[in-house]
Scaffold this motif. Sequence first.
Motif, mmCIF file in Angstrom:
data_model
loop_
_atom_site.group_PDB
_atom_site.id
_atom_site.type_symbol
_atom_site.label_atom_id
_atom_site.label_comp_id
_atom_site.label_asym_id
_atom_site.label_seq_id
_atom_site.Cartn_x
_atom_site.Cartn_y
_atom_site.Cartn_z
ATOM 1 N N GLY A 178 6.426 11.211 1.709
ATOM 2 C CA GLY A 178 5.799 10.662 2.909
ATOM 3 C C GLY A 178 5.535 9.181 2.777
ATOM 4 O O GLY A 178 5.587 8.435 3.764
ATOM 5 N N GLY A 179 5.273 8.736 1.549
ATOM 6 C CA GLY A 179 5.039 7.315 1.319
ATOM 7 C C GLY A 179 6.235 6.449 1.656
ATOM 8 O O GLY A 179 6.075 5.260 1.966
ATOM 9 N N VAL A 180 7.444 7.025 1.612
ATOM 10 C CA VAL A 180 8.637 6.260 1.994
ATOM 11 C C VAL A 180 8.557 5.872 3.467
ATOM 12 O O VAL A 180 8.910 4.757 3.863
ATOM 13 C CB VAL A 180 9.914 7.085 1.718
ATOM 14 C CG1 VAL A 180 11.147 6.357 2.231
ATOM 15 C CG2 VAL A 180 10.042 7.369 0.219
ATOM 16 N N GLY A 181 8.085 6.805 4.288
ATOM 17 C CA GLY A 181 7.906 6.493 5.706
ATOM 18 C C GLY A 181 6.867 5.419 5.915
ATOM 19 O O GLY A 181 7.031 4.532 6.760
ATOM 20 N N SER A 182 5.793 5.473 5.137
ATOM 21 C CA SER A 182 4.754 4.451 5.232
ATOM 22 C C SER A 182 5.300 3.077 4.852
ATOM 23 O O SER A 182 5.008 2.068 5.513
ATOM 24 C CB SER A 182 3.582 4.830 4.331
ATOM 25 O OG SER A 182 2.540 3.901 4.433
ATOM 26 N N LEU A 183 6.100 3.030 3.792
ATOM 27 C CA LEU A 183 6.707 1.769 3.370
ATOM 28 C C LEU A 183 7.613 1.197 4.457
ATOM 29 O O LEU A 183 7.540 0.010 4.789
ATOM 30 C CB LEU A 183 7.503 1.984 2.083
ATOM 31 C CG LEU A 183 8.352 0.800 1.596
ATOM 32 C CD1 LEU A 183 7.464 -0.400 1.298
ATOM 33 C CD2 LEU A 183 9.155 1.199 0.365
ATOM 34 N N ALA A 184 8.439 2.061 5.031
ATOM 35 C CA ALA A 184 9.339 1.596 6.092
ATOM 36 C C ALA A 184 8.553 1.093 7.298
ATOM 37 O O ALA A 184 8.896 0.072 7.907
ATOM 38 C CB ALA A 184 10.280 2.724 6.504
ATOM 39 N N SER A 201 0.825 -1.200 0.000
ATOM 40 C CA SER A 201 0.000 0.000 0.000
ATOM 41 C C SER A 201 0.860 1.252 0.000
ATOM 42 O O SER A 201 0.559 2.244 -0.694
ATOM 43 C CB SER A 201 -0.922 0.012 1.229
ATOM 44 O OG SER A 201 -1.800 -1.088 1.195
ATOM 45 N N SER A 202 1.949 1.217 0.770
ATOM 46 C CA SER A 202 2.839 2.374 0.839
ATOM 47 C C SER A 202 3.517 2.629 -0.496
ATOM 48 O O SER A 202 3.610 3.771 -0.952
ATOM 49 C CB SER A 202 3.899 2.151 1.926
ATOM 50 O OG SER A 202 3.295 1.954 3.172
ATOM 51 N N VAL A 203 4.018 1.550 -1.120
ATOM 52 C CA VAL A 203 4.642 1.696 -2.430
ATOM 53 C C VAL A 203 3.628 2.206 -3.439
ATOM 54 O O VAL A 203 3.912 3.088 -4.265
ATOM 55 C CB VAL A 203 5.247 0.361 -2.899
ATOM 56 C CG1 VAL A 203 5.719 0.457 -4.346
ATOM 57 C CG2 VAL A 203 6.414 -0.036 -1.996
ATOM 58 N N ALA A 204 2.415 1.647 -3.375
ATOM 59 C CA ALA A 204 1.367 2.056 -4.307
ATOM 60 C C ALA A 204 0.998 3.522 -4.121
ATOM 61 O O ALA A 204 0.833 4.263 -5.094
ATOM 62 C CB ALA A 204 0.131 1.170 -4.111
ATOM 63 N N ASP A 205 0.866 3.960 -2.856
ATOM 64 C CA ASP A 205 0.545 5.362 -2.600
ATOM 65 C C ASP A 205 1.639 6.282 -3.118
ATOM 66 O O ASP A 205 1.367 7.310 -3.747
ATOM 67 C CB ASP A 205 0.352 5.590 -1.099
ATOM 68 C CG ASP A 205 -1.030 5.166 -0.622
ATOM 69 O OD1 ASP A 205 -1.944 5.086 -1.466
ATOM 70 O OD2 ASP A 205 -1.181 4.907 0.576
ATOM 71 N N SER A 206 2.891 5.899 -2.830
ATOM 72 C CA SER A 206 4.019 6.728 -3.272
ATOM 73 C C SER A 206 4.108 6.762 -4.789
ATOM 74 O O SER A 206 4.215 7.839 -5.400
ATOM 75 C CB SER A 206 5.325 6.193 -2.676
ATOM 76 O OG SER A 206 6.427 6.959 -3.112
ATOM 77 N N ALA A 207 4.057 5.589 -5.416
ATOM 78 C CA ALA A 207 4.146 5.528 -6.878
ATOM 79 C C ALA A 207 2.960 6.233 -7.519
ATOM 80 O O ALA A 207 3.112 6.971 -8.506
ATOM 81 C CB ALA A 207 4.212 4.070 -7.332
ATOM 82 N N GLY A 208 1.771 6.010 -6.958
ATOM 83 C CA GLY A 208 0.593 6.647 -7.510
ATOM 84 C C GLY A 208 0.613 8.150 -7.363
ATOM 85 O O GLY A 208 0.202 8.885 -8.276
ATOM 86 N N SER A 209 1.100 8.646 -6.215
ATOM 87 C CA SER A 209 1.182 10.087 -6.011
ATOM 88 C C SER A 209 2.156 10.730 -6.997
ATOM 89 O O SER A 209 1.858 11.767 -7.595
ATOM 90 C CB SER A 209 1.620 10.395 -4.572
ATOM 91 O OG SER A 209 0.664 9.932 -3.653
ATOM 92 N N ASN A 210 3.322 10.103 -7.152
ATOM 93 C CA ASN A 210 4.298 10.638 -8.098
ATOM 94 C C ASN A 210 3.795 10.537 -9.537
ATOM 95 O O ASN A 210 3.961 11.465 -10.341
ATOM 96 C CB ASN A 210 5.632 9.905 -7.949
ATOM 97 C CG ASN A 210 6.360 10.299 -6.674
ATOM 98 O OD1 ASN A 210 6.499 11.472 -6.369
ATOM 99 N ND2 ASN A 210 6.807 9.322 -5.910
#
Length: 431
Positions: A272-278, A154-163
């Motif tokens: 911010g999604g990087v923090g979610s992924l971690a 979900s974190s990767v998806a949010d980050s990739a989707g946001s970018n």
Amino acid sequence: MTVSTRGPQASAWASRSFRYLLGSEAVSLSGSAVSTIALPALAVLKLHASATEVAVLAFVGQLPNTLALWAGALSDRYDKRRQLIGADLAAAGALVTVPAAALGGVLTIGQLYVVLLVTGAAKVVHDAAAISLLPAVVTPKQLQGANSRLGAASSVADSAGSNAGAALVGAVGPATSVLADAASFLVSAVLVWRIHTPRPSGRSAEEGRRSLMRDIAEGVRYVIGQPTIRTVIAALSALSFGLAIMNTYWAFHLLTTLGVSPAGLGVIMGVGGVGSLAGALLAPRVAARIGIGPTIVAGFAVSPLAQLPLLLAGPGLGWQVTLAAALTVQLFWATASGTSQRSLRQTLCDPRFQGRMQAASTTVTAGSRPLAAACAGALALVLGVPTVLAVGALLQVVPVVLLLASPVRTLRDMPAPTVPAAVPPAREGTS
């Protein structure tokens, strides 16, 4: 009896059905992250929506969450895969109308309201079925690891989707960018179609005649009778209300008062999604080190503190970097806490009530967001947007107090999976 969270976690990756479920969630979330950038940009920058219209947009988007109890009861009663596929196809169909209307020059803020109603209802049905389906595709020992992988995806998806959303908005415009979200739901439906789970046992004649309202009432009584589940859901509800007040004007505040561009907004969310992924990847280790309960409490406690930079921020690149850093810390602990509390609730919940338990959580958390959006809109008219953001941040202290006053804070290890429990009987004359 407890199940230790110390040591290596059992892997859920060996389950093909889990991999399909993971892929489905990741691709649909990445598409939705594109719309998170595209739709506010479309409303504010293209349709020139006012502050009131932005609040109404947030209200309408959250309104379908009030249907969560019905979605949860349906997911416990009928085939979850079919519900997932139907929800994905409905969302895709609604989203494609946005670029079509924009191309014809007839797109209005009213159409965005309708699209958000349909996609919001589809999301409620999807989430109730997907989360309650997870315990059926992995073993109890794999549940913590499975939720960790889902959180990471979900974190990767949010980050990739946001970018991707920021890039698409800049390249083809916000309306056309919505097509990426529609396509993601179609891919999700195909992946769900390939999931195989044990066929549910046939329902008895009495169950077939029973009203859906009776199933809902039975599920609510069950959740109320579970102290730990009840406390966590109450804390989630309070946190959700505070965040929803802030989120009503979060993007609006950044795009207008702070002068952040749509691309900059996407970068802040992506970082911010990087923090979610971690947080998702490290959740099992964090829980093993400090305990399940303290991990859950920490995630709630960091949230109000992470809002302080936003309340103090002004225009400029330095503040944008600060906001991205604060969001990274917030999402790290939010995801670590979310993974732990979700695994805790799924472990403690009777398998017969997984859908309704999740629906009860959605109802009192997401279901409170329309009220929060309405309150935010009313407060903004009187006090202004910055004060509304401060009120939302202050309300996020309430769930921390609830958890610190409960046994959750002392819970070190994951409890043993629950056995089917008796449901409190209905009162005389109820159904």
